[in-house]
Every structure is written in C-alpha cells, then in structure tokens.
Design a protein around this motif. Structure first.
Motif, short mmCIF file in Angstrom:
data_model
loop_
_atom_site.label_atom_id
_atom_site.label_comp_id
_atom_site.label_asym_id
_atom_site.label_seq_id
_atom_site.Cartn_x
_atom_site.Cartn_y
_atom_site.Cartn_z
N ARG A 83 27.61 -23.37 53.79
CA ARG A 83 27.32 -24.55 53.42
C ARG A 83 28.54 -25.95 53.90
N PHE A 84 27.53 -27.36 54.26
CA PHE A 84 28.93 -28.54 54.53
C PHE A 84 29.22 -28.78 54.13
N VAL A 85 31.01 -29.13 54.24
CA VAL A 85 31.91 -29.66 53.07
C VAL A 85 32.70 -30.48 53.91
N VAL B 80 20.94 -28.28 55.90
CA VAL B 80 22.03 -26.17 55.33
C VAL B 80 21.13 -25.27 55.87
N ALA C 21 27.83 -34.44 53.40
CA ALA C 21 27.77 -32.72 52.34
C ALA C 21 26.52 -32.57 51.48
N GLU C 22 26.62 -33.70 50.85
CA GLU C 22 26.30 -33.43 49.36
C GLU C 22 24.62 -33.40 49.53
N TRP D 195 23.78 -32.74 52.91
CA TRP D 195 23.18 -32.34 53.56
C TRP D 195 22.41 -31.36 52.81
N ASN D 196 23.39 -30.70 52.06
CA ASN D 196 23.05 -29.10 51.38
C ASN D 196 22.42 -29.32 50.69
N SER D 197 21.52 -30.70 49.87
CA SER D 197 20.15 -30.32 49.34
C SER D 197 19.49 -30.18 49.88
N PHE E 97 30.17 -27.76 58.36
CA PHE E 97 29.86 -27.17 58.48
C PHE E 97 30.32 -25.11 59.36
N ARG F 50 21.84 -22.82 58.42
CA ARG F 50 22.42 -21.68 58.50
C ARG F 50 21.86 -20.14 59.85
#
Length: 90
Positions: free
Chosen positions: A43-45, A64, A55-56, A58-60, A37, A68
C-alpha cells in the motif's frame, strides 16, 4: 528557481523469483519524499501531511491495485532480462 515534483521507481532483487523482487515507487516534492508505494507493504504510505492525505485516497481507490500489478508488469519482467544479461557478463 521554483518547485520540483518527481517520482522514482526502482526494483530491488536478489533473484528472479517473484517473492525476492520488491517495487518501490517514491514521490518527491522539493527533494522531500512525501509518499511511497512499497510492494512488500502492499500500500501507499505518506510521510508528510500532504502525503498522508494522498496515501489514504490512493489506498481506497484503484491506484493501489494498479501499483500492486506494476511489480509483475515492470519489475518481474525486467529483472528476468537484467539478471540473465548480468550472468552472461560474469
């Protein structure tokens, strides 16, 4: 022997201004970074197949938003303290 998972959080900064502070939270498995992050990205990568899938997810989700907020809670707060401590030692 065995497998190791660990995470490293760091705050990069060149002033106490919030826009000049960056939180980077990296996750590793067996010395390989699989996800990160970065507050400048917001966002997470993921860097591996496992990391991309997580990451997908965590970002949804709420993760996330929590990360932030960590920039202000952890970095901005501590950088102000560290910055002043360093200036008094100069």
């Amino acid at each position: 022997d065995g497998f190791r998972e660990f995470a490293v959080a760091r705050c990069d900064f060149n002033s106490t201004d919030s826009k000049d502070i960056r939180l980077i939270y990296s996750m590793f498995y067996n010395k390989l970074e699989y996800a990160r992050f970065d507050s400048s990205v917001g966002r997470f990568v993921g860097y591996t197949e496992f990391g991309v899938k997580n990451a997908e997810r965590w970002n949804s989700g709420p993760e996330v938003v929590q990360m932030r907020n960590e920039k202000d809670r952890y970095c901005v707060h501590n950088v102000g303290i560290d910055y002043q401590a360093a200036l008094t030692k100069s």
